[in-house]
Scaffold this motif. Sequence first.
Motif, short mmCIF file in Angstrom:
data_model
loop_
_atom_site.label_atom_id
_atom_site.label_comp_id
_atom_site.label_asym_id
_atom_site.label_seq_id
_atom_site.Cartn_x
_atom_site.Cartn_y
_atom_site.Cartn_z
N UNK A 143 11.77 11.27 -5.07
CA UNK A 143 11.84 10.60 -3.77
C UNK A 143 11.22 9.21 -3.86
N UNK A 144 11.56 8.35 -2.92
CA UNK A 144 10.85 7.09 -2.75
C UNK A 144 9.62 7.38 -1.90
N UNK A 145 8.51 6.77 -2.27
CA UNK A 145 7.24 7.01 -1.59
C UNK A 145 6.64 5.69 -1.14
N UNK A 146 6.14 5.66 0.09
CA UNK A 146 5.37 4.54 0.59
C UNK A 146 3.99 5.05 0.99
N UNK A 147 2.95 4.37 0.52
CA UNK A 147 1.57 4.71 0.87
C UNK A 147 1.08 3.67 1.88
N UNK A 148 0.70 4.13 3.07
CA UNK A 148 0.24 3.24 4.13
C UNK A 148 -1.29 3.27 4.18
N UNK A 149 -1.92 2.11 3.95
CA UNK A 149 -3.37 2.05 3.85
C UNK A 149 -3.85 0.63 4.08
N UNK A 150 -5.15 0.47 4.14
CA UNK A 150 -5.74 -0.86 4.12
C UNK A 150 -6.60 -1.04 2.89
N UNK A 151 -6.57 -0.05 2.02
CA UNK A 151 -7.46 0.04 0.86
C UNK A 151 -6.75 -0.45 -0.40
N UNK A 152 -7.23 -1.56 -0.96
CA UNK A 152 -6.61 -2.11 -2.16
C UNK A 152 -6.79 -1.22 -3.40
N UNK A 153 -7.72 -0.26 -3.34
CA UNK A 153 -7.86 0.68 -4.46
C UNK A 153 -6.56 1.45 -4.69
N UNK A 154 -5.77 1.61 -3.65
CA UNK A 154 -4.52 2.37 -3.74
C UNK A 154 -3.47 1.66 -4.61
N UNK A 155 -3.70 0.39 -4.92
CA UNK A 155 -2.72 -0.34 -5.73
C UNK A 155 -2.53 0.29 -7.10
N UNK A 156 -3.50 1.06 -7.56
CA UNK A 156 -3.37 1.73 -8.85
C UNK A 156 -2.28 2.81 -8.83
#
Length: 307
Positions: A143-156
């Motif tokens: 699937x295509x996944x989008x992560x919604x956050x304000x946390x730049x740590x999630x860029x990994x």
Amino acid sequence: MEAITTTDVAAVQRGNVLLVDGMALLFRGFYANSYGGYIRKTSDGTPTNAIFGFVKYLLDAIKTFKPTHVICCWDMGSQTFRTEKFTNYKANRPDAPLELIPQFDLVKEVVSSFGIPNVGIVGYEADDCIGTLSRKFGANLGHDVHVLTGDHDMLQLVTDRVKVIIMKKGASNYAVYDPATLLAEKQLTALQFIDLKGLIGDTSDNYPGVKGIGEKTAVKLLLEHGSIDGIVENLELLTKSVKAKIEADLEMLHLCRELATIYCEAPVDCAIEEAVWSPDYRTVHDKFTELEFNSLVKEIERLTAVS
């Protein structure tokens, strides 16, 4: 709020899964809706300002990115496997504002009213739940996944299948990262973001990294040597000053890299069928009425012709 078209998921081979960082939206909603100390409350005194902001952010993101599935992930207390590794991890965080505390449980009721699963597990952070589910739905299920956050740590977490949406200041203002945009803007790959945090630490999460190594130097080292392992293997090629700093904090460097790494094999799961975005707006209407979200209730009534 506009009507959101629900996709017939059965007819779609590849879904678009939105993984929501619940705490990021809730805290943002709290501070965005506490102007001059004013806190929105119900007639019985229950504070709801954070939930109101959360709902606005959530619905805007759903309208913008049009997911077929939505899951909301939550932290489940301050004690995790990271605090076991490093007792000072996030120890600098202040207590949550008193008006926010009763909203932690209430917001999950609101999420459930939309038919969105609430996911979290004691001992792990929401980041780990999001990372685990992003791999499951992205790499494993296609699937295509989008992560919604304000946390730049999630860029990994960025991959060909997983995009990270960073919420920026202002309504409907998003930065969306895939591998190409990440490399173009940040000069680093997703995995190098872990090593960047290992080198420079994170003041928000309260781990130090290597004393005296700033972001500019860390990025330069990663561009030249690829990773922390590459840097350590080539210490003799570094300047005397940088070499001495890394050698003095070598053990902390490796620990901070562990702390920075989102764990993508957490014991958490959610069946894709449970996350279909197909809300019963009458259920939502009842919850909004209970919380006295009058402006949102009017929109729900318009959508569902509830009189």
